[in-house]
Design a protein around this motif. Sequence first.
Motif, PDB file in Angstrom:
ATOM      1  N   LEU A 127      13.650 -11.008 -11.592  1.00 53.47           N
ATOM      2  CA  LEU A 127      13.009  -9.875 -10.922  1.00 53.47           C
ATOM      3  C   LEU A 127      11.609 -10.330 -10.531  1.00 53.47           C
ATOM      4  O   LEU A 127      10.795 -10.689 -11.390  1.00 53.47           O
ATOM      5  CB  LEU A 127      12.935  -8.662 -11.845  1.00 53.47           C
ATOM      6  CG  LEU A 127      12.325  -7.397 -11.228  1.00 53.47           C
ATOM      7  CD1 LEU A 127      13.183  -6.889 -10.066  1.00 53.47           C
ATOM      8  CD2 LEU A 127      12.148  -6.311 -12.276  1.00 53.47           C
ATOM      9  N   SER A 128      11.335 -10.338  -9.249  1.00 58.63           N
ATOM     10  CA  SER A 128      10.032 -10.793  -8.757  1.00 58.63           C
ATOM     11  C   SER A 128       9.275  -9.614  -8.161  1.00 58.63           C
ATOM     12  O   SER A 128       9.791  -8.504  -8.027  1.00 58.63           O
ATOM     13  CB  SER A 128      10.217 -11.888  -7.699  1.00 58.63           C
ATOM     14  OG  SER A 128      10.882 -11.373  -6.556  1.00 58.63           O
ATOM     15  N   VAL A 129       8.024  -9.870  -7.817  1.00 53.83           N
ATOM     16  CA  VAL A 129       7.202  -8.859  -7.153  1.00 53.83           C
ATOM     17  C   VAL A 129       6.238  -9.600  -6.229  1.00 53.83           C
ATOM     18  O   VAL A 129       5.781 -10.699  -6.544  1.00 53.83           O
ATOM     19  CB  VAL A 129       6.444  -7.993  -8.187  1.00 53.83           C
ATOM     20  CG1 VAL A 129       5.473  -8.829  -9.030  1.00 53.83           C
ATOM     21  CG2 VAL A 129       5.709  -6.842  -7.506  1.00 53.83           C
ATOM     22  N   VAL A 130       5.961  -8.988  -5.098  1.00 54.76           N
ATOM     23  CA  VAL A 130       5.019  -9.580  -4.142  1.00 54.76           C
ATOM     24  C   VAL A 130       3.667  -8.907  -4.342  1.00 54.76           C
ATOM     25  O   VAL A 130       3.534  -7.688  -4.220  1.00 54.76           O
ATOM     26  CB  VAL A 130       5.515  -9.401  -2.701  1.00 54.76           C
ATOM     27  CG1 VAL A 130       4.473  -9.940  -1.708  1.00 54.76           C
ATOM     28  CG2 VAL A 130       6.847 -10.123  -2.503  1.00 54.76           C
ATOM     29  N   THR A 165       2.751 -15.617  -2.795  1.00 50.35           N
ATOM     30  CA  THR A 165       2.472 -14.251  -3.263  1.00 50.35           C
ATOM     31  C   THR A 165       3.639 -13.607  -3.989  1.00 50.35           C
ATOM     32  O   THR A 165       3.490 -12.520  -4.569  1.00 50.35           O
ATOM     33  CB  THR A 165       2.070 -13.346  -2.084  1.00 50.35           C
ATOM     34  OG1 THR A 165       3.115 -13.362  -1.097  1.00 50.35           O
ATOM     35  CG2 THR A 165       0.769 -13.818  -1.452  1.00 50.35           C
ATOM     36  N   GLU A 166       4.826 -14.247  -3.954  1.00 52.91           N
ATOM     37  CA  GLU A 166       5.960 -13.725  -4.724  1.00 52.91           C
ATOM     38  C   GLU A 166       5.889 -14.335  -6.126  1.00 52.91           C
ATOM     39  O   GLU A 166       5.877 -15.556  -6.279  1.00 52.91           O
ATOM     40  CB  GLU A 166       7.296 -14.078  -4.072  1.00 52.91           C
ATOM     41  CG  GLU A 166       8.478 -13.464  -4.819  1.00 52.91           C
ATOM     42  CD  GLU A 166       9.830 -13.888  -4.256  1.00 52.91           C
ATOM     43  OE1 GLU A 166      10.842 -13.276  -4.635  1.00 52.91           O
ATOM     44  OE2 GLU A 166       9.866 -14.842  -3.449  1.00 52.91           O
ATOM     45  N   GLU A 219       8.459  -1.701  -6.650  1.00 50.33           N
ATOM     46  CA  GLU A 219       7.550  -0.923  -7.501  1.00 50.33           C
ATOM     47  C   GLU A 219       6.700  -1.864  -8.353  1.00 50.33           C
ATOM     48  O   GLU A 219       6.987  -2.086  -9.538  1.00 50.33           O
ATOM     49  CB  GLU A 219       8.340   0.029  -8.393  1.00 50.33           C
ATOM     50  CG  GLU A 219       9.157   1.055  -7.623  1.00 50.33           C
ATOM     51  CD  GLU A 219       9.832   2.069  -8.544  1.00 50.33           C
ATOM     52  OE1 GLU A 219       9.171   2.535  -9.498  1.00 50.33           O
ATOM     53  OE2 GLU A 219      11.013   2.368  -8.314  1.00 50.33           O
ATOM     54  N   PRO A 220       5.641  -2.406  -7.792  1.00 50.92           N
ATOM     55  CA  PRO A 220       4.809  -3.364  -8.536  1.00 50.92           C
ATOM     56  C   PRO A 220       4.236  -2.795  -9.829  1.00 50.92           C
ATOM     57  O   PRO A 220       4.122  -3.516 -10.826  1.00 50.92           O
ATOM     58  CB  PRO A 220       3.690  -3.710  -7.540  1.00 50.92           C
ATOM     59  CG  PRO A 220       4.257  -3.398  -6.196  1.00 50.92           C
ATOM     60  CD  PRO A 220       5.179  -2.231  -6.401  1.00 50.92           C
ATOM     61  N   ALA A 221       3.876  -1.526  -9.820  1.00 53.78           N
ATOM     62  CA  ALA A 221       3.261  -0.942 -11.019  1.00 53.78           C
ATOM     63  C   ALA A 221       4.208  -0.975 -12.207  1.00 53.78           C
ATOM     64  O   ALA A 221       3.783  -1.132 -13.355  1.00 53.78           O
ATOM     65  CB  ALA A 221       2.828   0.491 -10.736  1.00 53.78           C
ATOM     66  N   GLU A 236      -2.605   2.748 -19.220  1.00 51.07           N
ATOM     67  CA  GLU A 236      -2.703   4.123 -19.706  1.00 51.07           C
ATOM     68  C   GLU A 236      -3.044   5.087 -18.565  1.00 51.07           C
ATOM     69  O   GLU A 236      -2.477   6.170 -18.452  1.00 51.07           O
ATOM     70  CB  GLU A 236      -3.751   4.231 -20.814  1.00 51.07           C
ATOM     71  CG  GLU A 236      -3.970   5.638 -21.304  1.00 51.07           C
ATOM     72  CD  GLU A 236      -3.998   5.756 -22.813  1.00 51.07           C
ATOM     73  OE1 GLU A 236      -4.220   6.879 -23.276  1.00 51.07           O
ATOM     74  OE2 GLU A 236      -3.783   4.763 -23.519  1.00 51.07           O
ATOM     75  N   GLY A 237      -3.985   4.681 -17.717  1.00 53.07           N
ATOM     76  CA  GLY A 237      -4.327   5.526 -16.576  1.00 53.07           C
ATOM     77  C   GLY A 237      -3.155   5.753 -15.645  1.00 53.07           C
ATOM     78  O   GLY A 237      -2.927   6.875 -15.162  1.00 53.07           O
ATOM     79  N   MET A 238      -2.381   4.715 -15.411  1.00 54.73           N
ATOM     80  CA  MET A 238      -1.219   4.834 -14.528  1.00 54.73           C
ATOM     81  C   MET A 238      -0.137   5.709 -15.172  1.00 54.73           C
ATOM     82  O   MET A 238       0.530   6.485 -14.484  1.00 54.73           O
ATOM     83  CB  MET A 238      -0.678   3.450 -14.186  1.00 54.73           C
ATOM     84  CG  MET A 238      -1.672   2.621 -13.382  1.00 54.73           C
ATOM     85  SD  MET A 238      -1.179   0.896 -13.192  1.00 54.73           S
ATOM     86  CE  MET A 238       0.088   1.038 -11.955  1.00 54.73           C
ATOM     87  N   MET A 239       0.028   5.583 -16.489  1.00 51.54           N
ATOM     88  CA  MET A 239       1.007   6.426 -17.170  1.00 51.54           C
ATOM     89  C   MET A 239       0.585   7.888 -17.117  1.00 51.54           C
ATOM     90  O   MET A 239       1.405   8.782 -16.876  1.00 51.54           O
ATOM     91  CB  MET A 239       1.164   5.972 -18.620  1.00 51.54           C
ATOM     92  CG  MET A 239       2.218   6.748 -19.398  1.00 51.54           C
ATOM     93  SD  MET A 239       3.898   6.508 -18.760  1.00 51.54           S
ATOM     94  CE  MET A 239       4.206   4.829 -19.325  1.00 51.54           C
TER      95      MET A 239
END
Length: 449
Positions: A127-130, A165-166, A219-221, A236-239
């Motif tokens: 599972l990758s992310v850009v 960037t990946e 969904e990078p986050a 924590e802020g994102m949650m």
Amino acid sequence: MARKLGAIILAAGKGTRMRSKRPKVLHPVCGRPILDYVLAAVRGLDPAQVIVVVSDPAVREAFSAAGVTFVDQAEPHGTGHALLQARGKATPPTLLVLPGDVPLITSSVLSDFLEQHEKERADLTVLSVVLPAPGSYGRIVRDQDGHPTRIVEARDATADELGITEVNTGIYALRNDPFLWESLAGLGTGNAQREYYLTDLVSCYATAGRRVAAVPTPEPAAVMGVNSRAELARAEGMMRDRIAAELMESGVRIVDPAHTYLEPGVKVGMDTVIHPGTHLRGGTSIGEDCEIGPDAWIDGSRVEAGSRVRYSVLEGARVREGCDIGPYAHLRPGADVGPNVRIGNFVEVKAARVRRGTKAGHLTYIGDAEIGEEVNIGAGTITCNYDGKRKHRTVIGDRAFIGSNTALVAPVEIGEDAIIGAGSTITADVPPRTLGLGRARQVIKERKD
């Protein structure tokens, strides 16, 4: 796929950048350990087996009732070595491998990833992310046909490779076959960390002609790891933002989401308003049409419809319909007030039932008590519930009037419609519809100066 799936969570990392005696995966995000979120996301897939690789006994102890299989990595020799510890224990044909420090991961992200793994018919899928600024993440290197050939860690990468960037999220889907375990056993330590990198499996598989895929997540986050205190705060802020968004979508008004502190599992009813500085914790339930805050700390409590709580602390308490709590009230465990009760400034309630329409406006302690309906409790009233060895109960009947600065020395019972004169110390029961006084007679003398 669910019952053909095994999940292996790598939770043995020391987390040295956290600068903490506590294992990284036990650090809380919105009141729950990081690892708890990862387990919840995995359980949402209904796997046949869940293995957690640990090194610190504290992790095993904290999750002893989690229904997982623990495997020890005695020495921290890297992620490849960590996964190898599950050899002979992981039995399902497909293995999902993921780190224990991704608290924002969701079942839906993992499910979509596994679906792509099956679609690709791959032996290994990453599972990758850009990311526009990949930082220290390992880069996914592809050949001219777009097939992944290896993952290079940032500290081992060339300048050109650092421009990729990946990046790797540390989440893999693997075919559970002898080749996997033989490859893990054959990993080397020719890298900057002198560790056995799990990422090196990609080049092993590609070189051997095995089918390798890399699937970017949208969904990078969700795949953000936590490796430092700053990243913990960010997670924590994102949650909190995620929880607040769900509540607002359901009809709750949150005046300032950035300064409202919510834990997973909190329930809030429609048309309730939450003001800044509010903390809702520990499975708290808030009914409809309530007003909560500013600056309310509510932990493991239930607040029912139409109630207001301002500048107050509630712990293990129940507030029934239409109550007004605060400012600066403290409802401790076992407090059960309402409906339509007023608990005002600097009033503390503990292990006490306070019934309909009763008012304790200020400067009062009510502990180990049973308070009837429509009782008026004057300022400075204390239920003296502890004799130094044992707790004793105070009972106050309906419509009683307790004058200011009264000490009720338990065990004691005040009958219905009784009146207690201000400044009294009451040590014996007061019958219904009587006046109870327990104070010295006032004396006035001439001054001799």
